[in-house]
Design an enzyme around this catalytic site. Structure first.
Site, mmCIF file in Angstrom:
data_model
loop_
_atom_site.group_PDB
_atom_site.id
_atom_site.type_symbol
_atom_site.label_atom_id
_atom_site.label_comp_id
_atom_site.label_asym_id
_atom_site.label_seq_id
_atom_site.Cartn_x
_atom_site.Cartn_y
_atom_site.Cartn_z
ATOM 1 N N SER A 17 -17.618 76.326 70.932
ATOM 2 C CA SER A 17 -17.757 75.242 71.854
ATOM 3 C C SER A 17 -19.097 74.988 72.259
ATOM 4 O O SER A 17 -19.904 76.082 72.616
ATOM 5 C CB SER A 17 -16.974 75.526 73.078
ATOM 6 O OG SER A 17 -17.477 74.699 74.060
ATOM 7 N N LYS A 68 -4.788 70.306 76.025
ATOM 8 C CA LYS A 68 -4.744 68.864 77.176
ATOM 9 C C LYS A 68 -3.506 68.518 77.434
ATOM 10 O O LYS A 68 -3.585 67.870 78.695
ATOM 11 C CB LYS A 68 -5.640 67.696 76.325
ATOM 12 C CG LYS A 68 -7.037 68.056 75.753
ATOM 13 C CD LYS A 68 -7.678 66.877 75.179
ATOM 14 C CE LYS A 68 -9.190 67.442 74.864
ATOM 15 N NZ LYS A 68 -9.849 66.255 74.190
ATOM 16 N N GLY A 242 -19.021 62.511 66.692
ATOM 17 C CA GLY A 242 -18.663 62.768 67.984
ATOM 18 C C GLY A 242 -19.600 63.584 68.901
ATOM 19 O O GLY A 242 -19.160 63.806 70.323
#
Ligand code: ATR
Length: 273
Positions: A17, A68, A242
């Site tokens: 990440s 999520k 992205g």
């Protein structure tokens, strides 16, 4: 100096990440005293890990794949955009002890498109995929009044279901399968499938991208993704991955937590783009 306020990102996998680095740069830029760490958490342990984090003084939590929907369930209050997305990537402890769930993904995408002067208004837009990533971006896209919005998916039922679900937002959305796409053309094709992660390309017909069209892959990597390369081969005037969306969605989370909007372009420059 007071001890730093605590923030984290949970996900699985989480090792690669970029969020801790992004938030550290935002904090330096805006002189905020905070600590942002990663924690590898799977779906089965999310609830206890999140409870533990907030009990021990955590102020805000980002949740990424595959958490999520768990975060959506965990939140005790939801923003409107999280309600539409049925997915949460940002949890914030409120003064009354409640946990507010928000979804900054769609806003991050739209901000990055704006940064690249890619307009949505009046455009023919195609979204590839009908999973959680697509769900998060539909409402923010509709706000910009495209001329046409089509969702295509391998399993057509999912595309149809998603299209029907978002009709209430005031524009006609069409769901279909890949075989139904030709001979249509689109000004902007957004890849919200997980195909790039396994270096696969959805079955896209020839001539799908209109002249002067753009491509955008919600995924990113150290190299251009297979879909970004497809865009280049199909003469996209811009074909982007992205990373910008990641930085913009992080900035929106940072703003929710700290009330200060960091300069994303400075962070983008550090990532050498
Ligand atoms: P996410 O929440 O990240 O969107 P997801 O809910 O698992 O993940 O959805 C993944 C999406 O990528 C789905 O739309 C999936 O299509 P199916 O619903 O037909 O499975 C799509 N997808 C994954 N691999 C793909 C591939 N190789 N080609 C086309 N679509 C693909």
């Amino acid at each position: 100096m007071n001890s730093p306020d605590l923030y984290a990102v949970f996900g699985q996998p989480i090792n690669h990440s970029k969020s801790p680095q992004i938030h550290r740069l935002f904090a330096e830029q805006t002189a905020q005293n905070l600590n942002y760490h990663t924690k590898e958490v799977g779906k089965d342990f999310f609830e206890s890990a999140a409870n533990n984090f907030f009990t021990k003084g955590g102020e805000g939590l980002n949740c990424t794949v595959p958490l999520k929907e768990c975060a959506y369930q965990f939140a005790t209050k939801l923003t409107q955009r999280a309600t539409f997305a049925k997915a949460v990537n940002t949890l914030s402890l409120q003064q009354d002890g409640s946990i507010l769930g928000d979804n900054t993904d769609g806003c991050g995408l739209v901000m990055d498109l704006i940064n690249h002067q890619i307009s949505l208004t009046g455009k023919r837009i195609l979204i590839l995929g009908a999973g959680g990533a697509s769900r998060g971006i539909i409402a923010p896209i509709i706000k910009h009044k495209p001329k046409q919005l089509v969702i295509v998916n391998r399993s057509i039922e999912k595309a149809l279901k998603l299209a029907t679900e978002f009709q209430s937002l005031g524009m006609s959305i069409h769901g279909c399968g890949y075989d139904d796409l030709a001979p249509q053309q689109f000004d902007l094709i957004l890849n919200a499938t997980s195909a790039s992660l396994s270096n696969q390309l959805p079955p896209l017909p020839k001539n799908l991208l209109a002249k002067n069209g753009c491509c955008y892959d919600l995924a990113y990597g150290n190299q251009p993704t297979i879909f970004v390369n497809w865009g280049i081969e199909n003469k996209a005037i811009k074909s982007l991955d992205g990373l910008g969306m990641l930085i913009e969605q992080a900035a929106e989370s940072f703003y929710i937590w700290r009330g200060i909007r960091p300069n994303t372009q400075r962070v983008m420059a550090i990532f050498n783009r």
